[in-house]
Design a protein around this motif. Structure first.
Motif, PDB file in Angstrom:
ATOM      1  N   GLY A   1     -65.310 -44.930 -38.190  1.00  0.00           N
ATOM      2  CA  GLY A   1     -65.193 -43.475 -38.217  1.00  0.00           C
ATOM      3  C   GLY A   1     -64.238 -42.940 -37.179  1.00  0.00           C
ATOM      4  O   GLY A   1     -64.275 -41.757 -36.853  1.00  0.00           O
ATOM      5  N   SER A   2     -63.379 -43.795 -36.667  1.00  0.00           N
ATOM      6  CA  SER A   2     -62.575 -43.424 -35.506  1.00  0.00           C
ATOM      7  C   SER A   2     -61.098 -43.266 -35.797  1.00  0.00           C
ATOM      8  O   SER A   2     -60.262 -43.476 -34.925  1.00  0.00           O
ATOM      9  N   ALA A   3     -60.724 -42.930 -37.039  1.00  0.00           N
ATOM     10  CA  ALA A   3     -59.314 -42.730 -37.368  1.00  0.00           C
ATOM     11  C   ALA A   3     -58.724 -41.619 -36.501  1.00  0.00           C
ATOM     12  O   ALA A   3     -59.381 -40.607 -36.252  1.00  0.00           O
ATOM     13  N   MET A   4     -57.497 -41.829 -36.043  1.00  0.00           N
ATOM     14  CA  MET A   4     -56.887 -40.817 -35.174  1.00  0.00           C
ATOM     15  C   MET A   4     -55.394 -41.029 -35.057  1.00  0.00           C
ATOM     16  O   MET A   4     -54.863 -42.099 -35.335  1.00  0.00           O
ATOM     17  N   VAL A   5     -54.731 -39.978 -34.611  1.00  0.00           N
ATOM     18  CA  VAL A   5     -53.341 -40.015 -34.173  1.00  0.00           C
ATOM     19  C   VAL A   5     -53.362 -39.670 -32.685  1.00  0.00           C
ATOM     20  O   VAL A   5     -53.991 -38.689 -32.290  1.00  0.00           O
ATOM     21  N   TYR A   6     -52.694 -40.486 -31.882  1.00  0.00           N
ATOM     22  CA  TYR A   6     -52.640 -40.240 -30.438  1.00  0.00           C
ATOM     23  C   TYR A   6     -51.168 -40.122 -30.043  1.00  0.00           C
ATOM     24  O   TYR A   6     -50.396 -41.063 -30.207  1.00  0.00           O
TER      25      TYR A   6
END
Length: 283
Positions: A219-224
């Motif tokens: 559940g940790s999809a992200m753009v950094y």
């Protein structure tokens, strides 16, 4: 000074950082207003990004707030004085604002990390993959709406494809690679594109396989996006109520730690490339 009706996320971020400095100093808006010879309303507009602020005022405010982080101050000055009208402005009125804000964020980023569990990250997508994805997610869209989204996504890839690219790292779950967005030929082309890009020195792709034990990070999809200083980093996450741009320091540290954890349990870049080669042969 003309008031902005719709400030960009970058303009809002500058104001938010000035507000953080003021609050850390224990000062009220009226204190900042007195320093600038204006009223609290204008200080509020500056801090909400609806009014611009000059280099002189940024430096005066920072000094009044007893901020000694010169790298941060210089970065805020650069944000305040930037007059770039990037390629994304062509899409204003054609695409939702978060699309443009993300493009501007990427343009100014020093590096970029992606984590994805359902789809190939946008910067690695082929045009056919992106088209199939947008068409499926938005089945009611006319062809023109899909085309403009695909075109915009392809232009965003400039940050890792132009002559002076930024460092880019992606952690992709096997599920994202197994889901066939488009036909087999399109998937094969997509895998080839990932392998081609990951061969560049500035691009690193790691795969998290299904076989990994004790993994609960799906559940940790992200753009950094890395800023000029860590305090100006930004995390972008899509949620049920839209796109969120996260800049709280504690949250940024949380996502940095999370990325490193995911990176640590994924396959090495070399083994990831071998893994994608094997998937290609299975098609």
């Amino acid at each position: 000074m003309t008031r902005r009706r719709y400030p960009t996320a970058r303009q809002e971020r500058l104001g938010a950082e000035l507000r953080k400095l003021r609050e850390a100093a224990g000062l009220k808006g009226r204190d900042a207003a007195a320093l600038l010879g204006t009223d609290s309303a204008q200080v509020s507009q500056i801090e909400f990004g609806t009014a611009g602020v000059s280099e002189d005022r940024v430096r005066r405010l920072a000094a009044h707030y007893a901020c000694t982080d010169h790298e941060l101050i210089n970065a805020l000055v650069a944000m305040a004085t930037d007059r770039t009208r990037g390629w994304w402005e062509e899409y204003r009125g054609l695409l939702p604002t978060p699309y443009l804000d993300l493009s501007e964020l990427e343009h100014h980023a020093n590096y970029r990390w992606d984590v994805d569990f359902l789809h190939v990250p946008g910067l690695l997508q082929t045009e056919d993959y992106a088209r199939a994805l947008f068409s499926y997610v938005n089945p009611g869209f006319p062809e023109g709406e899909v085309n403009v989204r695909v075109e915009h996504r392809m232009q965003r890839k400039a940050i890792i494809e132009h002559p002076t690219p930024i460092p880019y790292e992606a952690v992709v779950h096997e599920a994202a690679l197994r889901i066939k967005v488009g036909d087999r030929a399109g998937v094969r082309t997509q895998f080839g594109r990932i392998l081609e890009l990951s061969d560049a020195e500035h691009v690193t792709v790691r795969v998290i396989p299904f076989a990994l034990d004790n993994f609960a990070g799906a559940g940790s999809a992200m753009v950094y996006a890395g800023g000029p200083v860590p305090k100006l980093d930004t995390v972008v996450r899509d949620g049920p109520h839209g796109t969120a741009f996260i800049d709280a320091e504690a949250q940024l540290e949380h996502f940095r730690t999370l990325f490193r954890r995911l990176e640590a349990v994924s396959l090495t870049p070399e083994r990831s490339r071998d893994f994608i080669h094997r998937l290609t042969k299975e098609l």
